[in-house]
Write a protein that holds these residues in place. Structure first.
Motif, short mmCIF file in Angstrom:
data_model
loop_
_atom_site.label_atom_id
_atom_site.label_comp_id
_atom_site.label_asym_id
_atom_site.label_seq_id
_atom_site.Cartn_x
_atom_site.Cartn_y
_atom_site.Cartn_z
N LYS A 1 0.83 -1.20 0.00
CA LYS A 1 0.00 0.00 0.00
C LYS A 1 0.86 1.25 0.00
CE LYS A 1 -3.89 -2.31 0.58
NZ LYS A 1 -4.99 -2.34 -0.39
N LEU A 2 0.28 2.33 -0.54
CA LEU A 2 0.85 3.67 -0.45
C LEU A 2 -0.11 4.50 0.38
CD1 LEU A 2 1.88 4.22 -4.19
CD2 LEU A 2 3.37 3.52 -2.32
N ARG A 3 0.43 5.25 1.32
CA ARG A 3 -0.41 6.08 2.19
C ARG A 3 0.01 7.53 2.08
NH1 ARG A 3 -3.81 4.98 6.38
NH2 ARG A 3 -3.08 2.81 6.55
N LEU A 4 -0.96 8.41 1.88
CA LEU A 4 -0.71 9.85 1.86
C LEU A 4 -1.09 10.43 3.21
CD1 LEU A 4 -1.99 10.97 -1.67
CD2 LEU A 4 0.31 10.38 -0.96
N ILE A 5 -0.15 11.17 3.81
CA ILE A 5 -0.36 11.77 5.12
C ILE A 5 -0.23 13.28 4.98
CG2 ILE A 5 0.61 12.00 7.43
CD1 ILE A 5 1.38 9.13 7.35
N ASN A 6 -1.17 14.00 5.54
CA ASN A 6 -1.09 15.45 5.53
C ASN A 6 0.14 15.89 6.30
OD1 ASN A 6 -1.67 18.25 6.78
ND2 ASN A 6 -3.19 18.08 5.16
N SER A 7 1.01 16.67 5.66
CA SER A 7 2.29 17.01 6.26
C SER A 7 2.16 17.91 7.47
CB SER A 7 3.19 17.69 5.21
OG SER A 7 2.62 18.91 4.79
N THR A 8 1.03 18.59 7.63
CA THR A 8 0.84 19.49 8.77
C THR A 8 0.16 18.78 9.93
OG1 THR A 8 0.64 21.37 7.25
CG2 THR A 8 -0.13 21.69 9.51
N THR A 9 -0.97 18.14 9.66
CA THR A 9 -1.73 17.48 10.73
C THR A 9 -1.26 16.05 10.97
OG1 THR A 9 -3.42 16.67 9.18
CG2 THR A 9 -3.73 18.88 10.11
N LEU A 10 -0.48 15.49 10.03
CA LEU A 10 -0.03 14.10 10.08
C LEU A 10 -1.20 13.12 10.13
CD1 LEU A 10 3.04 14.30 12.51
CD2 LEU A 10 2.96 14.58 10.03
N MET A 11 -2.34 13.56 9.58
CA MET A 11 -3.51 12.70 9.51
C MET A 11 -3.50 11.93 8.19
SD MET A 11 -7.56 13.72 9.76
CE MET A 11 -7.62 14.47 8.13
N SER A 12 -3.86 10.66 8.25
CA SER A 12 -3.94 9.85 7.04
C SER A 12 -5.02 10.40 6.13
CB SER A 12 -4.23 8.39 7.40
OG SER A 12 -4.40 7.62 6.22
N ARG A 13 -4.67 10.65 4.89
CA ARG A 13 -5.62 11.25 3.96
C ARG A 13 -6.03 10.32 2.83
NH1 ARG A 13 -8.17 13.54 2.61
NH2 ARG A 13 -7.82 15.48 1.50
N LYS A 14 -5.19 9.34 2.55
CA LYS A 14 -5.56 8.44 1.47
C LYS A 14 -4.72 7.17 1.54
CE LYS A 14 -6.85 8.53 -3.43
NZ LYS A 14 -6.86 9.32 -4.66
N LEU A 15 -5.35 6.04 1.27
CA LEU A 15 -4.67 4.76 1.18
C LEU A 15 -4.84 4.24 -0.24
CD1 LEU A 15 -3.09 2.67 2.90
CD2 LEU A 15 -5.25 1.44 3.14
N ILE A 16 -3.75 3.85 -0.86
CA ILE A 16 -3.77 3.51 -2.29
C ILE A 16 -3.09 2.16 -2.48
CG2 ILE A 16 -3.13 4.29 -4.61
CD1 ILE A 16 -2.57 7.07 -3.07
N LEU A 17 -3.65 1.35 -3.34
CA LEU A 17 -3.02 0.10 -3.73
C LEU A 17 -1.77 0.40 -4.54
CD1 LEU A 17 -3.09 -3.02 -4.00
CD2 LEU A 17 -4.42 -2.69 -6.09
N GLY A 18 -0.62 -0.08 -4.05
CA GLY A 18 0.64 0.15 -4.74
C GLY A 18 0.93 -0.93 -5.75
N PRO A 19 2.02 -0.83 -6.46
CA PRO A 19 2.42 -1.90 -7.39
C PRO A 19 2.64 -3.21 -6.65
CG PRO A 19 3.67 0.12 -7.79
CD PRO A 19 2.94 0.32 -6.51
#
Length: 930
Positions: A588-606
């Motif tokens: 998985k790839l996870r996007l985290i908001n750089s300010t709040t450090l809250m998880s914003r999106k989880l993505i299926l990776g290669p």
């Protein structure tokens, strides 16, 4: 268009006269290979107008033209090469890997012409050789029971002409050769020489046995003779019916095999030629040629008279010798030993050390062809603004290479016991930080000289553990280092002319640190530092308030609940939010908001065999260079490229096998047109050319809009699973509006956000409460940065994207997960008590209430108020539309769970299959109603 075969029409000059522009049909094309496999030979192919050699590097064969400084790379193996050879006329090349697979190549065109699969299915192979006419190929297997197979590869044969099993008592055979007639072969171990006879598709062998000290031979398995040391290599005499074998004692053993397999021990003799141990032996033209531990190559004639020798090639032991096939390559007029004309071919000698040299026999000129240390490469870094590449190996050697000309610019060697573990440039490319296994960091300038503001002798010494990661801040005034002791240390330079001082040190993780990343504070130019560990913690450091021995922490955030993070990188500016990109061991790839450090999106990776180990967004030299950003990544043994933004589309990424033994490092060139990987144990680094057009074309072929995501569903768009999801989607709307209602229903294309978790479970994915919260936040805030509004509902297409991104990437592993989870609960015991299990469910992790536990077991055991163990299963339930369902837990839920819970019992309750053939008998499951 000509119908003539490229192989048939190729000449010696064809290969390097081709247009060597990078192949644009693949996203990544292997362009250059640094290093070679030291245990395999370097073989000469051409020696007149051009000096061309062949060698192995990891899983590829490299045809290197020293005259033009160019390479042609033979790609086709998925594992590291274990053997290679060339035919007598240098036209055909054979390469082999342990899978085992053999590929035969045309050296004139570089095209593979034959593939032999599963040559030795049991254990692989260790050596191979062509016959004199190149029509036959012999392969020598490995393992306890070795096999010798003869292949008629020119007839596309799927099976060998003949095979022979070798006796393990004859030792491990490591070298095999044909004689000039092609009817006999020789192989050699440390103690035995085997003579093979090939007659009418039948292969037999006779052992020539050697023992140190001599003695009586009472058996019939072969001849025996006293020899000083182990056997090295063997070959046929050029004119006599004799077998010659060199030993580590500096002797040559001679067998008279004029009577074939009836050679007697009195026809065996030993000639002691020198004191230095032989390391290699071969027979060419009318000479016996040897190489020894002193780096000397010697030529012997009849009666083993020394005719010529080349002592001044290098100081390392000679490993392999390969002679030119051109008749005019090498004529030595003056024989220093005997005053006569000698014809000696030019040759290439490779050594146990870094050098591979070409020797001109006529002029005694020794020219270095390759100079690559046989040491694992674990550190590399591309210059941020110039075509330069730095590599560091386990031998403490640092090399600065020109990536354009492929030449070594300068080198720097550290202590003999020092291993270079990591290197990195500052953003301006002025300073180079080098991390060592001793826990020291050296600061060098771009020419690999010591920085005047650091101690050239000791460097920055602050740890007893090996340095794992290094990172500079954007202004190059801060340097952070992470070591194998799970600690992070920061150094600061007050001004460009001041020395480096320690800002502090903190053991901020309890597992290895995977990434160390500098950034900028929001709306400020002040640097911020983050570290990511395998302990699932993302730590930010307070650089402004840190001083003295302790590094202050600003925040610590747990970024994963179950997955283990493996890498971290800044996400490119593709939206108004700034994100940190994480990759995990669950693909998985996870996007985290750089300010709040809250998880914003989880993505299926290669999903290419293993999770992403390293990620790096390719830089752009010009803003208008492309509308998209691209991310280079490595798995355990592959290198790949992905289009950003990442959305879970499997067609937006491509990979190539890079280093089968494991990728140890990744770096991207300053212009984003090349990425470089290091292979660690395979002693090589590879430069890959990037073609974003090929990647975009492949992504377009995968379909547009929802087509790529439908392929991730079982059965696709028209399958049974998709139809079930459509039904569930409308059932959820009925459930949300109320099952019993007399009002007219309003069916729409969306479901409320509160029903997403129910829909996920209905589709077969059972997330934890934390994962549900992340999922809802992902949908809720998906458009907030652009519109300022929350998303409160989603349609079926958005749900499918959410489902394929959040569900486990690899299904079918639930049994292993269940076994691991149960082992954590019960420890070393085989079973656990029922009350203990219920108590753990209510007190550990995401705790459940007693009612939730009972209700869950009621559903899993198919218990209801109507046929619980406390009620008769024959009772007909009273069901009326006006009755409100009783959702209270049935009283028999606890009693239905056995007093002792085993793994098999728990698996049956949860509905998983187990390795046990017979189902457990201790689960009290009620009979269905009549």
């Amino acid at each position: 268009m000509s119908g003539q075969s490229e192989v048939y029409s190729a000449t010696r000059d064809t290969l390097f006269s081709k247009n060597n522009t990078p192949d644009t049909t693949h996203a990544l094309t292997l362009e250059w290979v640094y290093g070679r496999t030291p245990c395999l030979p370097v073989l000469t192919l051409q020696d007149l107008d051009q000096q061309v050699v062949l060698y192995a590097a990891a899983n590829v064969g490299v045809i290197y033209n020293h005259t033009s400084n160019s390479q042609h790379i033979l790609q086709g193996h998925s594992r590291n090469l274990c053997a290679l050879c060339v035919s007598q006329d240098k036209r055909w090349i054979a390469t082999a890997d342990p899978s085992p697979m053999v590929l035969v190549w045309d050296s004139y065109s570089g095209i593979p012409v034959c593939t032999l699969c599963d040559c030795h299915p049991k254990d692989g192979l260790t050596d191979l050789a062509f016959s004199q006419d190149a029509k036959l190929l012999v392969t020598l297997g490995t393992g306890q029971m070795q096999h010798v197979c003869i292949w008629d590869w020119t007839n596309d044969a799927e099976r060998p002409v003949c095979c022979l099993d070798l006796n393990p008592s004859h030792g491990f055979q490591k070298h095999i050769v044909f004689n000039s007639s092609g009817s006999e072969l020789l192989s050699c171990s440390c103690s035995h020489v085997l003579l093979y006879s090939l007659e009418q598709k039948s292969l037999s062998c006779f052992a020539l046995r050697l023992r140190k000290g001599g003695g009586q031979d009472t058996g019939r398995s072969g001849s025996m003779c006293a020899a000083d040391g182990a056997l090295v290599q063997t070959g046929f005499h050029w004119s006599e019916a004799q077998v010659l074998t060199a030993t580590t004692g500096g002797s040559v053993v001679v067998w008279d095999v004029s009577e074939g397999a009836t050679a007697q021990k009195d026809k065996v003799s030993v000639c002691h030629l020198q004191e230095a141990p032989f390391t290699v032996m071969t027979v060419t033209d009318s000479y016996l040629v040897t190489g020894d531990t002193e780096g000397t190559v010697k030529f012997y004639g009849r009666q083993f008279l020394l005719l010529a020798f080349f002592p001044d090639m290098n100081l390392d032991p000679v490993s392999f010798i390969s002679f030119s096939s051109e008749a005019s390559a090498g004529l030595l007029q003056d024989c220093p030993i005997r005053k006569e004309e000698l014809f000696i071919r030019n040759f290439v000698a490779s050594c146990s050390g870094p050098q591979v040299v070409h020797v001109n026999a006529e002029t005694d000129e020794v020219r270095t062809l390759l100079d690559e240390e046989p040491e694992p490469i674990h550190a590399l870094c591309c210059h941020p603004s110039r075509p330069l590449l730095v590599t560091g190996n386990n031998g403490g050697l640092l090399k600065l290479r020109d990536a354009a000309s492929k030449r070594t610019v300068s080198r720097r060697r550290f202590g003999a016991q020092e291993q270079i573990t990591c290197v990195t440039y500052d953003p301006q490319g002025v300073l180079l930080a080098v991390g060592l296994s001793s826990g020291c960091v050296h600061l060098l300038d771009s020419s690999l000289h010591s920085d005047p503001h650091s101690d050239p002798q000791d460097g920055l010494r602050f740890s007893r553990h090996s340095i794992a990661l290094l990172s500079f801040s954007s202004d190059a005034l801060h340097l952070a280092a992470a070591d194998d002791g799970f600690a992070v240390t920061v150094f600061r330079r007050v001004s460009e002319s001041a020395a480096w001082e320690s800002l502090g040190r903190h053991r901020s993780h309890f597992a290895p640190v995977r990434s160390l990343l500098f950034g900028l504070q929001l709306d400020s130019t002040q640097p911020r530092l983050l570290s990511l560990g395998q302990d699932r913690r993302l730590v930010e450091y307070d650089l402004e308030c840190s001083s003295g021995p302790r590094l202050s922490l600003l925040s610590t955030e747990r970024v994963e609940q179950r997955a283990v993070p493996l890498s971290m990188s800044w996400y490119p500016p593709l939206s108004t939010e700034q994100f940190i990109l994480l990759s995990t061991d669950q693909y998985k790839l996870r996007l985290i908001n750089s300010t709040t450090l809250m998880s914003r999106k989880l993505i299926l990776g290669p999903t290419y065999g293993s999770p992403l180990q390293r990620v790096q967004v390719l830089p752009k030299t010009k803003p208008e260079q492309s509308l998209s950003y691209y991310m280079a990544f490595t798995t355990r043994d592959m290198v790949g490229l992905q289009i950003l933004p990442a959305d879970g589309n499997p067609f937006r990424s491509q990979v190539q096998i890079a280093h089968p033994s494991g990728v140890s490092s990744l770096s991207a060139a300053f212009d984003g047109r090349h990425v470089v990987t290091a292979g660690g144990a395979d002693c090589s680094a590879m430069s890959w050319s990037v073609s974003t057009q090929a990647l975009e074309a492949a992504a377009a072929l995968g379909g547009t809009h929802m087509q790529p995501f439908y392929t991730l569903l079982d059965g696709g768009r028209h399958g049974h699973f998709f139809r079930e999801m459509e039904d569930f989607f409308f059932y959820i709307q009925l459930r949300h509006q109320g099952t019993w209602t007399e009002q007219s229903r309003q069916i729409c294309a969306c479901i409320p956000l509160s029903e997403v978790s129910t829909m996920m479970r209905a589709a077969g994915h059972f997330p934890t409460e934390q994962e549900i919260e992340d999922m809802l936040n992902e949908v809720k805030f998906s458009r907030y940065a652009d519109t300022g509004r929350y998303v409160t509902e989603l349609d079926l297409e958005d749900f499918i994207k959410l489902f394929v991104n959040h569900r486990p990437a690899l299904r079918g592993t639930t049994e292993e997960e269940l076994e691991q989870a149960f082992r954590l609960l019960r420890g070393e015991r085989a079973t656990m008590e029922r009350e203990e299990l219920l108590q753990l469910l209510q007190s550990q992790g995401e705790t459940m209430t007693e009612d939730e536990v009972l209700q869950s077991f009621s559903s899993l055991l198919e218990l209801s108020e109507d046929h619980s163990p406390d009620r008769s299963p024959d009772r007909t339930p009273d069901r009326t539309p006006d009755r409100t369902p009783d959702l209270s837990p049935p009283t028999g839920s606890k009693s239905a769970v056995p007093a002792e819970v085993s793994l098999e019992t728990l698996a049956q309750i949860l509905g998983f299959s187990t390795a046990s053939d017979s189902p457990p008998k201790d689960v009290k499951k009620p009979l269905p109603p009549h």
